[in-house]
Design a protein around this motif. Structure first.
Motif, PDB file in Angstrom:
ATOM      1  N   LEU A 120       0.830  -1.206   0.000  1.00  0.00           N
ATOM      2  CA  LEU A 120       0.000   0.000   0.000  1.00  0.00           C
ATOM      3  C   LEU A 120       0.867   1.260   0.000  1.00  0.00           C
ATOM      4  CD1 LEU A 120      -2.843  -1.065   2.445  1.00  0.00           C
ATOM      5  CD2 LEU A 120      -3.124  -0.429   0.036  1.00  0.00           C
ATOM      6  N   GLU A 121       1.928   1.256   0.797  1.00  0.00           N
ATOM      7  CA  GLU A 121       2.828   2.412   0.829  1.00  0.00           C
ATOM      8  C   GLU A 121       3.461   2.643  -0.542  1.00  0.00           C
ATOM      9  OE1 GLU A 121       6.954   3.815   3.021  1.00  0.00           O
ATOM     10  OE2 GLU A 121       5.736   2.260   3.962  1.00  0.00           O
ATOM     11  N   HIS A 122       3.897   1.554  -1.183  1.00  0.00           N
ATOM     12  CA  HIS A 122       4.503   1.666  -2.514  1.00  0.00           C
ATOM     13  C   HIS A 122       3.490   2.209  -3.530  1.00  0.00           C
ATOM     14  CE1 HIS A 122       7.098   0.679  -5.896  1.00  0.00           C
ATOM     15  NE2 HIS A 122       6.037   0.144  -6.466  1.00  0.00           N
ATOM     16  N   MET A 123       2.268   1.662  -3.514  1.00  0.00           N
ATOM     17  CA  MET A 123       1.251   2.111  -4.470  1.00  0.00           C
ATOM     18  C   MET A 123       0.876   3.573  -4.226  1.00  0.00           C
ATOM     19  SD  MET A 123      -1.270  -1.142  -5.185  1.00  0.00           S
ATOM     20  CE  MET A 123      -1.824  -1.291  -3.514  1.00  0.00           C
ATOM     21  N   ARG A 124       0.778   3.963  -2.964  1.00  0.00           N
ATOM     22  CA  ARG A 124       0.469   5.369  -2.662  1.00  0.00           C
ATOM     23  C   ARG A 124       1.603   6.280  -3.142  1.00  0.00           C
ATOM     24  NH1 ARG A 124      -1.515   3.202   2.784  1.00  0.00           N
ATOM     25  NH2 ARG A 124      -3.748   2.989   2.430  1.00  0.00           N
ATOM     26  N   ILE A 133       3.101  14.459 -11.535  1.00  0.00           N
ATOM     27  CA  ILE A 133       3.241  14.608 -12.992  1.00  0.00           C
ATOM     28  C   ILE A 133       2.017  15.321 -13.558  1.00  0.00           C
ATOM     29  CG2 ILE A 133       3.312  13.349 -15.188  1.00  0.00           C
ATOM     30  CD1 ILE A 133       4.986  11.196 -13.671  1.00  0.00           C
ATOM     31  N   ALA A 134       0.831  14.957 -13.061  1.00  0.00           N
ATOM     32  CA  ALA A 134      -0.403  15.578 -13.540  1.00  0.00           C
ATOM     33  C   ALA A 134      -0.443  17.066 -13.207  1.00  0.00           C
ATOM     34  CB  ALA A 134      -1.620  14.877 -12.942  1.00  0.00           C
ATOM     35  N   GLY A 135       0.237  17.456 -12.142  1.00  0.00           N
ATOM     36  CA  GLY A 135       0.259  18.850 -11.740  1.00  0.00           C
ATOM     37  C   GLY A 135       1.283  19.696 -12.471  1.00  0.00           C
ATOM     38  N   GLU A 136       2.153  19.041 -13.248  1.00  0.00           N
ATOM     39  CA  GLU A 136       3.158  19.794 -14.001  1.00  0.00           C
ATOM     40  C   GLU A 136       2.484  20.549 -15.137  1.00  0.00           C
ATOM     41  OE1 GLU A 136       6.101  17.028 -15.352  1.00  0.00           O
ATOM     42  OE2 GLU A 136       6.780  16.575 -13.320  1.00  0.00           O
ATOM     43  N   PRO A 137       2.836  21.800 -15.335  1.00  0.00           N
ATOM     44  CA  PRO A 137       2.188  22.601 -16.376  1.00  0.00           C
ATOM     45  C   PRO A 137       2.690  22.324 -17.784  1.00  0.00           C
ATOM     46  CG  PRO A 137       3.836  23.906 -15.248  1.00  0.00           C
ATOM     47  CD  PRO A 137       3.786  22.567 -14.543  1.00  0.00           C
ATOM     48  N   GLY A 151      -3.741   5.783 -15.530  1.00  0.00           N
ATOM     49  CA  GLY A 151      -2.825   5.279 -14.518  1.00  0.00           C
ATOM     50  C   GLY A 151      -3.313   5.560 -13.113  1.00  0.00           C
ATOM     51  N   ARG A 152      -3.804   6.769 -12.880  1.00  0.00           N
ATOM     52  CA  ARG A 152      -4.327   7.119 -11.556  1.00  0.00           C
ATOM     53  C   ARG A 152      -5.537   6.270 -11.215  1.00  0.00           C
ATOM     54  NH1 ARG A 152      -4.471  13.338 -12.737  1.00  0.00           N
ATOM     55  NH2 ARG A 152      -6.103  13.376 -11.180  1.00  0.00           N
ATOM     56  N   SER A 153      -6.385   6.010 -12.188  1.00  0.00           N
ATOM     57  CA  SER A 153      -7.559   5.170 -11.956  1.00  0.00           C
ATOM     58  C   SER A 153      -7.149   3.749 -11.574  1.00  0.00           C
ATOM     59  CB  SER A 153      -8.440   5.151 -13.213  1.00  0.00           C
ATOM     60  OG  SER A 153      -9.517   4.259 -13.039  1.00  0.00           O
ATOM     61  N   CYS A 154      -6.201   3.183 -12.316  1.00  0.00           N
ATOM     62  CA  CYS A 154      -5.734   1.823 -12.015  1.00  0.00           C
ATOM     63  C   CYS A 154      -5.143   1.743 -10.609  1.00  0.00           C
ATOM     64  CB  CYS A 154      -4.690   1.374 -13.037  1.00  0.00           C
ATOM     65  SG  CYS A 154      -5.337   1.099 -14.699  1.00  0.00           S
ATOM     66  N   MET A 155      -4.282   2.689 -10.269  1.00  0.00           N
ATOM     67  CA  MET A 155      -3.636   2.663  -8.952  1.00  0.00           C
ATOM     68  C   MET A 155      -4.634   2.900  -7.831  1.00  0.00           C
ATOM     69  SD  MET A 155       0.003   4.474  -9.541  1.00  0.00           S
ATOM     70  CE  MET A 155       1.109   3.878 -10.802  1.00  0.00           C
ATOM     71  N   THR A 156      -5.555   3.826  -8.048  1.00  0.00           N
ATOM     72  CA  THR A 156      -6.568   4.111  -7.031  1.00  0.00           C
ATOM     73  C   THR A 156      -7.420   2.873  -6.773  1.00  0.00           C
ATOM     74  OG1 THR A 156      -6.595   6.444  -7.630  1.00  0.00           O
ATOM     75  CG2 THR A 156      -8.526   5.607  -6.460  1.00  0.00           C
ATOM     76  N   GLU A 157      -7.802   2.181  -7.834  1.00  0.00           N
ATOM     77  CA  GLU A 157      -8.615   0.968  -7.678  1.00  0.00           C
ATOM     78  C   GLU A 157      -7.816  -0.142  -6.991  1.00  0.00           C
ATOM     79  OE1 GLU A 157     -11.677  -1.696  -7.544  1.00  0.00           O
ATOM     80  OE2 GLU A 157     -11.685   0.479  -7.765  1.00  0.00           O
ATOM     81  N   ASP A 158      -6.531  -0.286  -7.332  1.00  0.00           N
ATOM     82  CA  ASP A 158      -5.689  -1.285  -6.662  1.00  0.00           C
ATOM     83  C   ASP A 158      -5.618  -1.017  -5.160  1.00  0.00           C
ATOM     84  OD1 ASP A 158      -5.189  -2.504  -9.079  1.00  0.00           O
ATOM     85  OD2 ASP A 158      -3.088  -1.866  -9.214  1.00  0.00           O
TER      86      ASP A 158
END
Length: 184
Positions: A120-124, A133-137, A151-158
Motif C-alpha cells: 500500500l505504501e509503494h502504491m500510494r 506529474i499531472a500537476g506539471e504545467p 494510470g491514476r484510476s488503475c492505482m486508485t482501484e488497486d
C-alpha cells in the motif's frame, strides 16, 4: 516496446542529455512504459546515433565536462512512428507481493500484514508521483492527460481493493478460510 523506442519517444518531445533520458525513463514520467535500466540507455543512444536516428552535440559547461545533448532526426521520428504503429505486446506485470500473498498460509499473519502495508505504501507513492506529474504545467496534450487519468484510476482501484480486502488475506494467513468478496 524497447529501450530504443523509449529513447526516441523522449527525444520526440525535445532534446535531452543521456542523464535526462535516464532520469525520465527510470524515475520520471516515462518510467511507466518500458523497463529501462541505466546500463541499457546509453548503448541504445549509441546505436540510434550510429543508425542516423539521433544526432549528438556537445555543449560546454562552466567548470564541468561538456555534456552531450541528443536530438531526434526526421529519420528517427519516422522510425518512432513505425515502432508505435505496431501492435504493442501485452503488458508485463510481475509482483513479488503476489508471490508472498499466494503463500500467505505459509508465512503467517505478521509477514502478510507487513507485506500489505508495504505494498500500500509503494502504491500510494506511485500514485503521488502520478499526481505530481499531472500537476506539471508542461504537458497539456489530451493523450498525456488520458494516460495520467488511466494510470491514476488503475492505482486508485488497486489501493481501494487491497484496503477493502486485506482482511481476507490476513485470515488466510491465520489459517482461516477466506470467504469470497461479495459483488459490489
Amino acid at each position: 516496446m524497447s529501450v530504443r523506442t523509449l529513447c526516441l519517444a523522449i527525444l520526440n518531445f525535445g532534446d535531452a542529455t543521456g542523464y535526462e533520458i535516464r532520469k525520465l525513463s527510470t524515475e520520471g514520467k516515462y518510467s511507466y512504459f518500458v523497463d529501462a535500466s541505466f546500463g541499457s540507455i546509453y548503448p541504445a543512444l549509441a546505436r540510434l546515433e550510429a543508425e542516423g536516428l539521433v544526432t549528438v552535440r556537445e555543449e560546454a559547461q562552466s567548470g564541468k565536462p561538456s555534456r552531450k545533448v541528443y536530438s531526434i532526426t526526421e529519420a528517427g521520428r519516422a522510425e518512432f512512428i513505425r515502432d508505435l504503429s505496431q501492435l504493442p505486446a501485452p503488458d508485463i506485470y510481475r509482483s513479488p507481493f503476489l508471490l508472498v500473498a499466494m503463500c500467505a498460509e505459509m508465512v503467517g499473519p505478521d509477514v502478510i500484514r507487513k507485506a500489505i502495508d508495504a505494498r500500500l505504501e509503494h502504491m500510494r507513492g506511485d500514485l503521488a508521483k502520478l499526481e505530481a506529474i499531472a500537476g506539471e504545467p508542461c504537458d497539456h496534450r489530451p493523450a498525456a492527460r488520458f494516460i495520467l487519468e488511466y494510470g491514476r484510476s488503475c492505482m486508485t482501484e488497486d489501493i481501494r481493493f487491497l484496503e477493502a480486502n486485506r482482511h481476507r488475506l490476513e485470515d488466510i494467513a491465520r489459517g482461516r478460510p477466506a470467504l469470497p468478496q461479495a459483488a459490489e
